[in-house]
Design an enzyme around this catalytic site. Structure first.
Site, PDB file in Angstrom:
ATOM      1  CG  ASP A  62      -0.444   0.209   2.512  1.00  0.00           C
ATOM      2  OD1 ASP A  62      -1.026   0.663   3.462  1.00  0.00           O
ATOM      3  OD2 ASP A  62       0.684  -0.093   2.799  1.00  0.00           O
ATOM      4  CE1 TYR A  64       7.539   3.889   0.667  1.00  0.00           C
ATOM      5  CE2 TYR A  64       7.214   5.345  -1.123  1.00  0.00           C
ATOM      6  CZ  TYR A  64       7.896   4.217  -0.599  1.00  0.00           C
ATOM      7  OH  TYR A  64       9.166   3.544  -1.179  1.00  0.00           O
ATOM      8  CG  PHE A  75       8.911   0.021  -4.375  1.00  0.00           C
ATOM      9  CD1 PHE A  75       9.184  -0.559  -2.907  1.00  0.00           C
ATOM     10  CD2 PHE A  75       8.335  -0.908  -5.017  1.00  0.00           C
ATOM     11  CE1 PHE A  75       9.036  -1.847  -2.417  1.00  0.00           C
ATOM     12  CE2 PHE A  75       8.065  -2.412  -4.611  1.00  0.00           C
ATOM     13  CZ  PHE A  75       8.387  -2.587  -3.447  1.00  0.00           C
ATOM     14  CG  HIS A 184       9.133  -6.313   0.686  1.00  0.00           C
ATOM     15  ND1 HIS A 184       9.688  -5.062   1.068  1.00  0.00           N
ATOM     16  CD2 HIS A 184       7.990  -5.928  -0.179  1.00  0.00           C
ATOM     17  CE1 HIS A 184       8.853  -4.035   0.683  1.00  0.00           C
ATOM     18  NE2 HIS A 184       7.799  -4.404   0.011  1.00  0.00           N
TER      19      HIS A 184
END
Length: 227
Positions: A62, A64, A75, A184
């Site tokens: 989701d 920031y 990202f 991740h």
């Protein structure tokens, strides 16, 4: 309106009951709370990367949830903001693969404009409250977007980092595509498989093999100068 070929592809999706419920929920949230990204940037990943230009999918979670960080690209963060830790690790991996310098900007718009579809599985979030919109229906929508990508004849590289992203493998059945998985890039898991994954070079090798232009993984600012 996204104002490219996504509009036609998603026209029926936007009319479905589940999406109308998302729309109602999110519009109410924007009225009552501070929600990110800004309303006009929720579909930035789609606006900057038309469907017929998608060559690589990078799947985030989701947005920031702190002020100024989210702008609708997984990202990525707008220029002038501190680079989030997961993105710092992405840049470290690119440096190991290509020996590119670590950039000062975390804005990935230059990737999107080359065909890197920076999709979060959830497209909105409440300020300071991670995963607050994860159950409002966005994941149904983005799962369907991944299914649409799977149907494309043009080869696409799917970069799935972390367990949540790997769950999406079941939607990618087209043998034309390449799936690359790892842990991740977050500080908690990057050393468990993300560092050393070589995904950026592997993606470009696949594109080259399929007569597609490779991605320049260096970061460009809005003036298109290399950083």
């Amino acid at each position: 309106m996204i104002e490219n070929d996504w509009d036609m592809i998603l026209e029926e999706e936007f009319k479905k009951d589940y999406f109308l419920k998302i729309k109602e929920f999110v519009e109410d949230e924007y009225k009552r709370k501070t929600i990110y990204p800004p309303k006009e940037e929720v579909f930035n990943a789609f606006k900057l990367c038309p469907l017929n230009e998608v060559k690589v999918l990078i799947l985030g979670q989701d947005p920031y949830h702190e002020k100024g960080q989210a702008h609708g690209l997984a990202f990525s963060t707008p220029e002038g903001n501190p680079i989030p830790r997961s993105l710092k690790n992405i840049f470290k991996e690119i440096k190991e693969e290509y020996n590119y310098p670590i950039p000062e900007s975390g804005c990935l718009e230059s990737w999107a404009k080359q065909g890197v579809f920076l999709l979060n599985t959830v497209l909105t979030v409440e300020e300071g409250n991670a995963n607050s919109h994860s159950k409002c229906g966005w994941q149904t929508f983005t799962d369907n977007v991944i299914k649409i990508l799977n149907q494309q004849k043009n080869p696409i590289v799917f970069l799935l980092w972390g367990k949540q992203a790997e769950f999406k493998k079941e939607f990618i059945t087209n043998p034309n595509h390449l799936i690359l998985t790892s842990s991740h890039p977050s500080p908690f898991s990057a050393r468990k498989g993300f560092f050393g994954c070589n995904h950026f070079k592997l993606a470009n090798e696949f594109l080259k093999e399929n007569n597609l232009e490779e991605i320049d993984w260096r970061i460009r600012n809005k003036q298109e100068k290399l950083i």
